[in-house]
Structure formats: structure tokens, C-alpha cells
Design an enzyme around this catalytic site. Structure first.
Site, PDB file in Angstrom:
ATOM      1  N   GLU A 103      52.003   5.080 -59.480  1.00 16.52           N
ATOM      2  CA  GLU A 103      53.216   4.305 -59.733  1.00 16.52           C
ATOM      3  C   GLU A 103      53.532   4.392 -61.214  1.00 16.52           C
ATOM      4  O   GLU A 103      52.780   3.908 -62.050  1.00 16.52           O
ATOM      5  CB  GLU A 103      53.018   2.835 -59.348  1.00 16.52           C
ATOM      6  CG  GLU A 103      52.901   2.613 -57.852  1.00 16.52           C
ATOM      7  CD  GLU A 103      52.628   1.149 -57.501  1.00 16.52           C
ATOM      8  OE1 GLU A 103      52.996   0.260 -58.291  1.00 16.52           O
ATOM      9  OE2 GLU A 103      52.025   0.922 -56.445  1.00 16.52           O
ATOM     10  N   ASP A 159      56.117  -9.946 -64.311  1.00 10.95           N
ATOM     11  CA  ASP A 159      54.878  -9.431 -64.899  1.00 10.95           C
ATOM     12  C   ASP A 159      54.212 -10.383 -65.879  1.00 10.95           C
ATOM     13  O   ASP A 159      54.882 -11.081 -66.632  1.00 10.95           O
ATOM     14  CB  ASP A 159      55.154  -8.096 -65.582  1.00 10.95           C
ATOM     15  CG  ASP A 159      55.383  -6.994 -64.569  1.00 10.95           C
ATOM     16  OD1 ASP A 159      54.460  -6.762 -63.754  1.00 10.95           O
ATOM     17  OD2 ASP A 159      56.474  -6.402 -64.556  1.00 10.95           O
TER      18      ASP A 159
END
Lengths: 397, 257
Positions: free
Chosen positions: B46, B57
């Protein structure tokens, strides 16, 4: 005005091209819970009684619509000031936090989180949390904590925990990111009170509706004073745009009323140190909605600048992006120095020291055309107490 | 056939996907890191597209995003770095990033470029399912891109089934109420969520992410799904590394074995 030109939110949360709910899946259940319930809760008599009762007895509404005669004389128009600066806590922000905390209680939430830039929304949130006995955590950029110290202490006195946002540019944008992250981490018992008409649907519309009490009052107050509900112009400052949305709300679809939005020009629209979003921004996604924002060609969000922390935001609410896009709103950029001068001018002419945010709206009188019979309502969104340091440093009075 | 589909046809268990931030720790580390991930034995790469405001995040990935942006990374630059990567990388590659930088690049131009360089799929955490269906599904399919959606412990069964209907690569199971990198280990509560989703018998394979960092958590996650995704823990390895290729391979082998 036909149906298509009406300014209103559609069922997917869009105002024209702007709005929506671009959020990580982890936030979807919370936002969906809110979307499914806010309209029915807000429409209930129980909610309305509590909301209206608190606005009257706790916030001190209705706020006066004051005819500013010396200001009127100077500018050659009939200028009224909508005195949101007289609200409890010193600004319009509390209209929204009262509404949202009642809503949060009805949804069974136990904890409140919020973001704040200058600290006004943080104080308004800490205030209603104290009022309702709810646990309160406020996210605030590390840089803002340093430059808005009195408000940090106010929040603490009110019993809130103030958590510094240390990521990114360490200001309002990052405080908002931190609050969203905190909501992801605490999805079940926590409600996030967003302070402006930004964020994923239904926040922009919900916050606008709580703030719409401003234009609701202007209508009947103006009717009493001028024999008409409709002024020729309404002027308000726009950072995210909650006071402007409230002042414009009941006039969105009255074409004879001009809606003027004063953005923060900072050191000048082309100086690289500005928060004039519609002048420098392009369509994109910020904090969960499609709107106009200041960004690089590569889609990275650019740090704004304004002398007024409350306007120091790189985007605007989607409804304002739409007002701009379809030409319903007139957007002007007011530079730091001009806002400061207007703040001092209002102090001298009317004995009212405005918040520097609101001083932007006053200065807009110099940037637009109007005629001497025009009735102008300026939304005086907050008072200048919190800005005393900035006034003192500015010094030119 | 899309490499992601092919992978899951041949491998149903202990699939390891590694997330890293493009342009971090150094601007030109993107391709060497991908090679090392493949050499270490991971199954999917990824490639994180850095963004100034990554709301899902935690601090580790936030910091890597900031540094990568300071290094001068951009989507345009990433595509330059990826040009010709298929000469060396044969495992599936997915781009993961927030919507705004992609919108500014232009959605169709982006999809076209992905296909051109050999990207197999996308993970766009702030692209909601309905918006995807309304605006982008056709486009992604036109360019052979598989779109992955996230689900969390809060996601209702009805919505999980809708997501399952509208995706064809794999489902990204967020392991807890959490942003990335926030919690380590796997709790009883998480296990019951894994069991609940397992019992839905979804048509798509599932990879569990968030909180996976080592062999133990990878194995536990794999017991309830087809494998797992490691992000923050991998970023930490990369961040402290003096010898990227060696450290990456050693780390991945320690997880897989």
C-alpha cells in the site's frame, strides 16, 4: 427565484456543488446517527422549549438591534448593529453550543469534545458543559494556546480539559483534525460540537439553524423599527461562517436583500498571508465537506493568516461556497490593518469595542456600493474583550 | 485479471499487506522500499499518498506525511517514481490516500495514470460508499481499479453487506475504535467483533488493520480473517532504519514467520 435557485440543503447534504459528508468510515455511524435524528429532535416541542428558554434566560436573547446613529451619519446609510456581542460569553458562538448540547443529551451522550481557534467556541462549549454537568475536552492548536492564554484559563475555570493539538501547523485546522481523531477514538458516548458551519453533513445545516435565531430576530426587530422585515444589506464576517450563516439564513431566498460576506484579507489578498478563501481558494475537500479552500496545486491545505484568530481558517462553510458560486453573496476581503482601524472607529463612534472578527464586517462598508437610504444590518458577532492584547499591541488609538 | 483478485484466488490465509508513506524518510525511498517489502515476503504493497490533514491517522503516519511533504512529494512525483515499477514488482500495489489531492489531480486522469503505471487498487478513507457509487464506481472499473472500503466495530451489518456488494478486492477491517497506530494488541472485545464479521460470510476477503505490529498480532488477526495490514509499526521500522532494505526484509520476515 425558481426552485433550482433556492438556497437550501438537499437530502445528501449539498448546497449546489458544495457540502456532503466525506468522512472515514469510522465516523460514519456517529454522523449518521446525528443526521437521522437532528431534525426530529430539533422539531420537538420539548427541545424547542428548552432551547428557547435557555437562549432567553441564560444567553440573554433577543440581542438588541441597535441603530448606530453616528456610524450611520459617517457612512451615509441607516446602519443597524445586531448585538451578538452582548450574548453570554461574548459572542454568537453560544447559540450553537446551547443547541448542540441539548441535542447531545437527547442522543444519550455523556462527553463533549470540541475544537477551538481563538478560544471563543471553546469557551462557549465549556460553558454549556458546566451548565449541563457534562465532561468536556477542548482541542486547541499549540500556537493558539500560547496566543489566546486568557481563553485557555477561562475554559479551565469552567472545568474543561484543554488538549494541545501539536500536529501540522498547530492552529484551528489541526485542532479540528484532532477533535475528529478523538471522535474516531471515542465513538459511542461522545458528541462532537463543531463550532462553525463546516464539517460533514448535517453539521453545516444544523449549526446554521441554531444560529438562524439571529436573522429570525432581525426580521421582527427591523419590522418594529423600520416597518419592514427586510434590510437592503446584511453584512457579516466569514471565517468558517457561522455568524454569517445565522445572519443570512432567513434572507437566503429574499433576493432584495444583499448578503455581504467579509473575509479576512490578512496582509493583503496577494501577500501569501491571507485567509480570503473565496479570493484565493479553489474547490476541494476539507474537514468532511466539499467547499472552497486555500490549497496548493497538489491539494495540500495551505495555512491561512489573519490578525483575528476566529477568521484564521483555510476554508469556508459549504453554504458560503455556494452563495459565492451562484453569485448570491458578495464577498469582500478586509485586510488586518483596515479591520483594526474599523474596530477603533466603532469604539470611538458608538462606544462599542468589537471583536476583531466583527470589525472586518464594519470595514466592509468601505468596500461596497450602497445608497444613502439603504438600511444596512451589520452582524456584530462578538465583543473585543478577548482582543484587548491585539488592540494594545496594534497601538494606533 | 487484476493482481488483487489473483492473489486472493491463490492465497486465502495469512495475507500480509504493508502500508508505507511515499517519499519518506527520503524523497527517493519510494521504490527501494517497495522492492524490500516484496523481497521480505509481503503480499500487497500500500503506497500512502501524503496529505496535510490526514484525519484518520495517528501521530506516526501524520509525521511521516509531514516529512514526505517537506521532502517535496506530490501525487505527480509519486507517479514519476512509480513509472516502470512493474519491471521489478510483481505483487499487487494499492494507492492509499485522502481524496483532496486526488481531486486536484483530476479523478479520471488519476485513474488513467494508475492503470498506466500498473496500480491495482485504491483505498480512499474519506470517500464514502454512496459518493463512490454515484460518482466514481464506473470510472474505477473502466481503469481496472479495485476499490477497498473500510469497516469498523461500529459499522452495522446492513452497511457491511452493502459495502461487500460494492467492492470486489478486499475489505479493510479496522480493528478497533481508533485512528491508526493508537493501540497495540488485540482485546476480547475486538475478538468478538472479528467473530461477528466472520459469521457474516462475506463474498470478499477481509484484511484486519490498525494495531497489527508483530507476528503475534498478525497471527491472531489472520485467525479471524484472510490476513492483516501493517502501517504505523512499519513506518517506525523505516524511520529508524540505517539500512532500509535489510531492516525491512528482517521485519517482514519476523512478522510472517
Amino acid at each position: 427565484m425558481n426552485e433550482q435557485q433556492m438556497i437550501k440543503v438537499d437530502e445528501k447534504g449539498f448546497y449546489g456543488k458544495f457540502g456532503g459528508a466525506y468522512i472515514p468510515e469510522m465516523l460514519h455511524p456517529n454522523v449518521e446517527e446525528l443526521r437521522e435524528n437532528y431534525e426530529s429532535i430539533m422539531a420537538s416541542k420539548e427541545f424547542q422549549d428548552e432551547f428557547r428558554g435557555l437562549l432567553k434566560d441564560y444567553v440573554g436573547r433577543p440581542t438588541p438591534l441597535y441603530f448606530a446613529s453616528r456610524l450611520s451619519e459617517k457612512y451615509g446609510a441607516k446602519i443597524y448593529l445586531k448585538r451578538e456581542d452582548l450574548c453570554h460569553t461574548g459572542a454568537h458562538k453560544v447559540n450553537n453550543t446551547i443547541g448542540q448540547i441539548i441535542l447531545a443529551k437527547k442522543l444519550g451522550k455523556k462527553r463533549i469534545i470540541a475544537e477551538t481557534g481563538a478560544g471563543q467556541h471553546g469557551v462557549a462549549t465549556a460553558t454549556v458543559c458546566a451548565l449541563m454537568g457534562m465532561d468536556c475536552t477542548i482541542y486547541m492548536g499549540e500556537i493558539d494556546i500560547a496566543r489566546q492564554h486568557p481563553n485557555v484559563e477561562r475554559m479551565k475555570i469552567l472545568g474543561a480539559q484543554v488538549v494541545p493539538a501539536t500536529s501540522g501547523s498547530k492552529t484551528l485546522k489541526d485542532a479540528t483534525n484532532e477533535a475528529m481523531r478523538a471522535w474516531i477514538n471515542n465513538p459511542v458516548d461522545t458528541h462532537y460540537i463543531i463550532g462553525s458551519v463546516v464539517g460533514p453533513h448535517p453539521y453545516p445545516e444544523m449549526v446554521a439553524r441554531f444560529q438562524s435565531v439571529i436573522s429570525e430576530e432581525i426580521k421582527w426587530q427591523l419590522k418594529e423599527k423600520e416597518g419592514t422585515e427586510n434590510p437592503d444589506l446584511v453584512i457579516a464576517c466569514v471565517g468558517g461562517g457561522s455568524n454569517a450563516a445565522g445572519a443570512f439564513y432567513h434572507y437566503y431566498n429574499t433576493p432584495g436583500v444583499r448578503l455581504v460576506a467579509a473575509e479576512a484579507g490578512g496582509l493583503g489578498v496577494n501577500s501569501g498571508k491571507t485567509a480570503a478563501t473565496t479570493a484565493k481558494g479553489t474547490p476541494g475537500i476539507l474537514h468532511g465537506s466539499k467547499t472552497i479552500l486555500m490549497q496548493t496545486e497538489d491539494g495540500q491545505v495551505v495555512e491561512p493568516h489573519s490578525i483575528s484568530a476566529g477568521l484564521d481558517y483555510p476554508g469556508i462553510g459549504p453554504v458560503h461556497a455556494h452563495l459565492f458560486d451562484v453569485g448570491r453573496g458578495e464577498f469582500v476581503a478586509v485586510e488586518d490593518k483596515d479591520a483594526m482601524a474599523a474596530g477603533i472607529e466603532l469604539s470611538r463612534l458608538e462606544g462599542i469595542i468589537p471583536a476583531i472578527e466583527s470589525a472586518h464586517a464594519i470595514y466592509a462598508l468601505n468596500l461596497i456600493e450602497y445608497s444613502k437610504d439603504d438600511v444596512i444590518v451589520i452582524n456584530l458577532s462578538g465583543r473585543g474583550d478577548k482582543d484587548l492584547d491585539t488592540y494594545i499591541k496594534w497601538g494606533k488609538y | 485479471m487484476n493482481r488483487i483478485h489473483k492473489l486472493f484466488e491463490n492465497k486465502k490465509d495469512r495475507v500480509l499487506s504493508i502500508y508505507f508513506t511515499a517519499g519518506f524518510p527520503k524523497l527517493e525511498d519510494t521504490l527501494p522500499i517497495m522492492e524490500a517489502i516484496q523481497a521480505g515476503g509481503a503480499d500487497i504493497i500500500e503506497v500512502g499518498v501524503p496529505y496535510s490533514d490526514p484525519v484518520a491517522d495517528g501521530p506516526t503516519i501524520q509525521d511521516s506525511n509531514m516529512i514526505a511533504l517537506e521532502n517535496g512529494i506530490s501525487l505527480k512525483k509519486i507517479f514519476e517514481q512509480l513509472a516502470g515499477f512493474r519491471d521489478k514488482i510483481h505483487i499487487p500495489v494499492v494507492l492509499m490516500g485522502y481524496l483532496n489531492p486526488i481531486m486536484q489531480y483530476g479523478m479520471e486522469a488519476f485513474c488513467k495514470k494508475c492503470q498506466e503505471v500498473g496500480v491495482d487498487g485504491l483505498i480512499l478513507p474519506d470517500l464514502p460508499m454512496q459518493q463512490y457509487i454515484d460518482d466514481y464506481k464506473e470510472l474505477f472499473e473502466k481503469y481496472g481499479l479495485v476499490n477497498t472500503f473500510l469497516i469498523s466495530p461500529q459499522t452495522s451489518e446492513k452497511r457491511i453487506r452493502e459495502i461487500d456488494e460494492n467492492t470486489s478486492g478486499f475489505i479493510y477491517m479496522v480493528s478497533s475504535h481508533s485512528i491508526t497506530g493508537a493501540k497495540a494488541g488485540i482485546s476480547e472485545e475486538q475478538i468478538s467483533y472479528f467473530d461477528r464479521v466472520k459469521a457474516l460470510n462475506l463474498k470478499n476477503p477481509k484484511l484486519i488493520g490498525f494495531g497489527i505490529s508483530d507476528s503475534e498480532t498478525f497471527t491472531t488477526a489472520s485467525n479471524y480473517s484472510n490476513g492483516a495490514i501493517i502501517g504505523s509499526a512499519f513506518i517506525k521500522v523505516v524511520k529508524d532504519s540505517k539500512n532500509l532494505s535489510e531492516d525491512i526484509q528482517r521485519y517482514i520476515q519476523s512478522v510472517v514467520n
